[in-house]
Scaffold this active site. Structure first.
Site, short mmCIF file in Angstrom:
data_model
loop_
_atom_site.label_atom_id
_atom_site.label_comp_id
_atom_site.label_asym_id
_atom_site.label_seq_id
_atom_site.Cartn_x
_atom_site.Cartn_y
_atom_site.Cartn_z
N HIS A 32 0.86 -1.18 0.00
CA HIS A 32 0.00 0.00 0.00
C HIS A 32 0.90 1.23 0.00
O HIS A 32 2.11 1.12 -0.10
CB HIS A 32 -0.91 -0.01 1.22
CG HIS A 32 -1.86 -1.17 1.25
ND1 HIS A 32 -2.79 -1.39 0.28
CD2 HIS A 32 -1.99 -2.19 2.12
CE1 HIS A 32 -3.47 -2.49 0.56
NE2 HIS A 32 -2.99 -3.00 1.69
N THR A 33 0.26 2.41 0.17
CA THR A 33 1.00 3.67 0.19
C THR A 33 2.24 3.62 1.08
O THR A 33 2.15 3.31 2.26
CB THR A 33 0.09 4.80 0.71
OG1 THR A 33 -1.19 4.66 0.10
CG2 THR A 33 0.68 6.15 0.38
N GLN A 34 3.39 3.90 0.50
CA GLN A 34 4.62 3.93 1.28
C GLN A 34 5.07 5.35 1.58
O GLN A 34 5.89 5.58 2.45
CB GLN A 34 5.75 3.22 0.50
CG GLN A 34 5.43 1.79 0.13
CD GLN A 34 5.45 0.87 1.33
OE1 GLN A 34 6.37 0.89 2.14
NE2 GLN A 34 4.42 0.07 1.46
#
Lengths: 261, 251
Positions: A32-34
């Site tokens: 997911h969003t890093q």
């Protein structure tokens, strides 16, 4: 023929050939969003005797690029609260849609005098943020919730991408936590001081903070939004220009910005 | 020969436009013992008559505290009331957890109303056989709501449901103007007098068969039973025949 349960309902290998599962497993775990992409910088807020003042500039940066210069990062929620978003702008827009639908749903049963208070809203947001971080898919924001609590007392609290909550007479996110908080703390070291602070002093303190942030935060801008929340309602101004700048302190600084020599 | 063909399930209308299963459910409410509720500007009171199945058994619970700010009184099938009250407890707790807010009474009433209505429109389901009075305080002050098996909910100034409750309602209608300005103790007396109106000749209110629930502005919902209601019974029915209800004691 294979009669074992794992073959039930599947195409027969001896008729159709072995199933090609190449597209299924990428060999990598889900990600997911890093990191955030388009971001807003600091939000600052301070309590005073009959309300809260909150401000954030109108810039959305793409990395170090000042990409969008008219993004409103203060959002009104019913007549009792204002949210200030730092961090990812698309996640802010998602949360705005979520809260708009909450507000509409809420308006079906309760009249405005029993509407969700800033405290109710903050609790709800903290659950949303903590749920998302527990899914390893956080909403990349640091949010200030400013407004009035259920007893109509001034309320200011923050929640971040981990679901951490914090409350204090003055709060700032991002760079503001380093640059603006000391200025505001000098004015309101504790709740008693905040309960004595006047509205104009509070607004002035916020304006001073916005100026310092523009001087020293390279992701900031000189156009900002400011909101004052009192019992009378929300006074939100979304296009304020930073006034009385003095760059005298930067007299000897060369090599940045547009000057030639 | 003349059997009713339209009362087998709750999804079929009769040619007259009635749904018999729902009407039968409303009959179940009338079989339950009487409960009354009243509101003033500052308080809301529930009063209930408890029944015991036999002399050796305990009395049936009539008032259920749901959350710290409200409770319900039931008339009809107690087991259906338990399903509804468990649902209300869950919803109230969820509201406290996600919003840190006591659930507004109008909202929780609407939620059980929606649930009950769904039971009158789906094949294979039956309506709840219970009526509820929902009383408490929320951000907007004290409230009293009535819930019926059909899913109808209404906010009331005063209300009585259950067996012979017409008598209680008549009392409430006659004294309606006094409720709004009544204080806590006065409102409890009105609720008990309304309850007594519905009693048959051979019955009396006593500490064993009377339950009272009170909530007010700045006062959580509290359930009073047994010795807790004695003071109000004495104060309300002071001219009661001396010794008529007193037990024989060996000396």
């Amino acid at each position: 023929m294979n009669h074992f349960p794992e073959a039930w309902g599947r195409p027969r290998d001896d008729v159709y050939g072995a199933y090609n599962g190449a597209h299924l497993a990428s060999g990598m775990p889900n990600q997911h969003t890093q990191s955030p992409i388009v971001t807003g910088t600091s939000v600052v807020g301070i309590k005073f005797k009959d309300g809260v003042v909150i401000a954030a500039d109108n810039l959305a940066s793409y990395g170090s690029l000042a990409r969008f210069t008219d993004v409103k990062r203060l959002h009104r929620f019913n007549s009792k609260s204002v949210l200030g978003f730092g961090g990812d702008v698309s996640d802010m827009q998602y949360l705005d849609r979520l809260l708009t639908s909450l507000d509409i749903r809420e308006n079906y049963h309760s009249a405005d005098d029993a509407a969700l208070s800033a405290k109710n809203l903050h609790t709800y947001l903290s659950k949303v943020m903590y749920k998302r971080r527990s899914d390893f898919n956080p909403l990349w924001n640091h949010i200030l919730v400013a407004g009035l609590d259920t007893e109509e007392k001034p309320f200011l609290a923050s929640v971040d991408l981990l679901g951490t909550t914090f409350s204090s007479p003055s709060l700032a996110t991002g760079y503001g936590a380093h640059l603006a908080q000391p200025i505001m703390r000098k004015l309101v070291p504790d709740e008693e001081a905040a309960a004595r602070l006047g509205k104009e002093e509070a607004i002035q303190a916020i304006k001073d903070c916005m100026k310092v942030l523009f001087y020293r935060d390279a992701r900031s801008m000189d156009r900002y939004s400011i909101a004052v929340i009192t019992k009378e309602g929300v006074d939100l101004n979304e296009d304020v220009k930073l006034e009385n700048q003095s760059w005298a302190f930067a007299d000897r600084i060369r090599g940045y910005g547009t000057q030639v020599n | 020969m003349f059997r009713n063909n339209y009362d087998n399930d709750s999804v079929t209308f009769s040619p007259q436009g009635r749904i018999f299963q729902v009407e039968y459910a409303q009959e179940a409410v009338k079989q339950g013992s009487v409960v009354v509720g009243v509101v003033s500007k500052t308080h809301t009171v529930l009063a209930a008559l408890k029944r015991n199945a036999e002399d050796l058994s305990s009395y049936q619970k009539k008032i259920i505290p749901i959350d710290s700010h409200y409770g319900v009184a039931l008339a009809g099938l107690a087991s259906d009331a338990r399903v509804l009250s468990n649902f209300m407890k869950q919803q109230s707790l969820a509201s406290r957890l996600t919003y840190d807010r006591a659930i507004p009474l109008g909202e929780i009433t609407q939620r059980i109303g929606d649930r009950a209505q769904a039971n009158t429109q789906n094949y294979g389901k039956r309506p709840y056989g219970v009526g509820l009075l929902i009383a408490g305080v929320d951000a907007k002050g004290p409230h009293l709501f009535e819930f019926q098996p059909s899913g109808v909910t209404q906010e009331m100034l005063a209300c009585g449901i259950g067996a012979r409750s017409q008598m209680a309602r008549t009392y409430l209608e006659r004294n309606l103007e006094q409720f709004e300005g009544a204080g806590r103790e006065e409102l409890i007396k009105h609720a008990l007098r309304a309850l007594k109106e519905s009693l048959s000749q051979d019955k009396e209110l006593n500490v064993d068969n009377t339950s009272v629930g009170v909530a007010g502005v700045g006062e959580d919902f509290a359930l009073y039973e047994g010795a807790g209601v004695a003071q109000w019974l004495d104060a309300t029915f002071e001219n009661r025949g001396e010794g008529a209800e007193s037990m024989e004691v060996d000396s």
